[in-house]
Enzyme design. Structure first.
Site, PDB file in Angstrom:
ATOM      1  N   ASP A 160      18.697  60.172  41.111  1.00 19.37           N
ATOM      2  CA  ASP A 160      19.940  59.476  41.434  1.00 19.37           C
ATOM      3  C   ASP A 160      20.576  60.171  42.633  1.00 19.37           C
ATOM      4  OD1 ASP A 160      22.422  58.260  41.543  1.00 19.37           O
ATOM      5  OD2 ASP A 160      23.226  59.337  39.804  1.00 19.37           O
ATOM      6  N   ASN A 187      26.697  59.621  46.550  1.00 20.08           N
ATOM      7  CA  ASN A 187      27.411  59.907  47.788  1.00 20.08           C
ATOM      8  C   ASN A 187      27.736  61.377  47.964  1.00 20.08           C
ATOM      9  OD1 ASN A 187      27.790  57.239  49.012  1.00 20.08           O
ATOM     10  ND2 ASN A 187      28.956  56.787  47.167  1.00 20.08           N
ATOM     11  N   TYR A 192      26.054  38.328  39.530  1.00 19.04           N
ATOM     12  CA  TYR A 192      26.519  38.585  40.889  1.00 19.04           C
ATOM     13  C   TYR A 192      26.083  37.413  41.774  1.00 19.04           C
ATOM     14  CZ  TYR A 192      28.646  42.595  43.292  1.00 19.04           C
ATOM     15  OH  TYR A 192      29.518  43.470  43.887  1.00 19.04           O
ATOM     16  N   GLY A 242      24.865  47.455  44.015  1.00 20.07           N
ATOM     17  CA  GLY A 242      24.372  48.807  44.235  1.00 20.07           C
ATOM     18  C   GLY A 242      23.391  49.242  43.162  1.00 20.07           C
ATOM     19  N   ASP A 299      22.967  52.089  41.798  1.00 25.02           N
ATOM     20  CA  ASP A 299      23.598  52.938  40.794  1.00 25.02           C
ATOM     21  C   ASP A 299      24.335  52.103  39.752  1.00 25.02           C
ATOM     22  OD1 ASP A 299      25.371  52.132  42.793  1.00 25.02           O
ATOM     23  OD2 ASP A 299      26.531  53.990  42.754  1.00 25.02           O
ATOM     24  N   ARG A 300      25.030  51.073  40.202  1.00 22.28           N
ATOM     25  CA  ARG A 300      25.716  50.188  39.258  1.00 22.28           C
ATOM     26  C   ARG A 300      24.707  49.448  38.383  1.00 22.28           C
ATOM     27  NH1 ARG A 300      29.588  46.418  42.669  1.00 22.28           N
ATOM     28  NH2 ARG A 300      30.368  45.816  40.598  1.00 22.28           N
ATOM     29  N   THR A 353      32.764  59.498  43.839  1.00 23.51           N
ATOM     30  CA  THR A 353      33.409  59.303  45.137  1.00 23.51           C
ATOM     31  C   THR A 353      34.124  57.958  45.155  1.00 23.51           C
ATOM     32  OG1 THR A 353      31.679  60.615  46.199  1.00 23.51           O
ATOM     33  CG2 THR A 353      33.031  59.233  47.619  1.00 23.51           C
ATOM     34  N   THR A 401      56.340  65.653  44.837  1.00 21.74           N
ATOM     35  CA  THR A 401      55.377  64.856  45.594  1.00 21.74           C
ATOM     36  C   THR A 401      53.952  65.057  45.115  1.00 21.74           C
ATOM     37  OG1 THR A 401      56.811  64.896  47.532  1.00 21.74           O
ATOM     38  CG2 THR A 401      54.497  64.369  47.909  1.00 21.74           C
TER      39      THR A 401
END
Length: 240
Positions: free
Chosen positions: A6, A9, A94, A101, A103-104, A126, A176
């Site tokens: 695998d 990124n 799809y 992708g 990986d998906r 990522t 913040t």
């Protein structure tokens, strides 16, 4: 023995699977992987030649060439996973299945093998992907959003140079750093929970990736962490 790889990124993971369990799993940063040479081929250290090599690569052409070079020591020809209309009991809705992708696609295949019934398949790295899988194995569609680190970076770069440092999660942030941290984590959790509701509020969320454990802490829907979900899907493909 099968070799599953695998290439993501930011990290490259690989494992040797004997058909029933992992014999070993390893992981290095993409930078370390790219810095290796033929003298320290990461795939040749612990096992003999695999009968199959199955690869998911979303790290680009440079990583692909390295993978070609380093798997060339084996007799098996690498099989590059890509989105398909159907594989291992999962059917894709799809619009263009080949654009999903790898990986998906591998994670969906793993989820189908691991979890009976409907589920939301999440990979928090990522980028964070949130995909819907029906009870009968149909991939219904999914989301892609920036991961936590990428969200912080974009805010730092494009919004008055807000700080990059990690803050604390708070329900009502009062500084913040905490506001950025809490906003990013709420956005991640919100995307998952909205997808879960879109699925009718049934089943479970399977969560993987480097940010998966932290994400689960924020979820108010049924969820469990699965380490190396993409690798598990590649093993399913290799053993099919």
């Amino acid at each position: 023995m099968k070799l599953a790889i695998d290439a993501g990124n930011s990290r490259v993971k690989w494992g040797w699977h004997d058909g029933s369990a992992w014999a070993s799993v390893a992981s290095v940063s993409l930078i370390e992987f790219a810095a290796s040479s033929d003298h320290i081929n990461p795939f040749s250290v612990t096992h003999e030649s695999p009968s199959r090599i199955v690869i998911s690569n979303v790290a680009g052409e440079g990583a692909q060439q390295l993978l070609i070079n380093w798997t060339s020591i084996f007799d098996a020809t690498p099989e590059w996973v890509h989105g398909e209309a159907e594989r291992c009991g999962v059917r894709s809705r799809y619009e263009r299945p080949e654009q999903l992708g790898p990986d998906r696609w591998a994670a969906l295949i793993a989820a189908r093998a691991l979890q009976p019934g409907p589920c939301v398949v999440v990979n928090a790295g990522t980028a964070t992907t949130v995909d819907a899988l029906s009870p009968d194995g149909e991939f219904l569609g999914g989301l892609i959003l920036p991961g936590i680190e990428l969200m912080r970076f974009v805010l730092h770069e494009h919004t008055g140079r807000l700080p990059m440092q990690e803050g604390q999660f708070r329900e009502l942030p009062r500084n913040t750093l905490d506001a950025i941290e809490s906003g990013c984590r709420q956005a991640q959790a919100g995307a998952v929970e909205r997808m879960f509701r879109a699925m009718g509020g049934a089943g479970v969320c399977l969560v993987s990736g480097g940010g998966g454990q932290a994400l689960i802490e924020r979820l108010s829907v049924p969820s469990r962490y699965v380490e190396n979900l993409v690798l598990e899907g590649l093993a399913c493909i290799a053993n099919a």
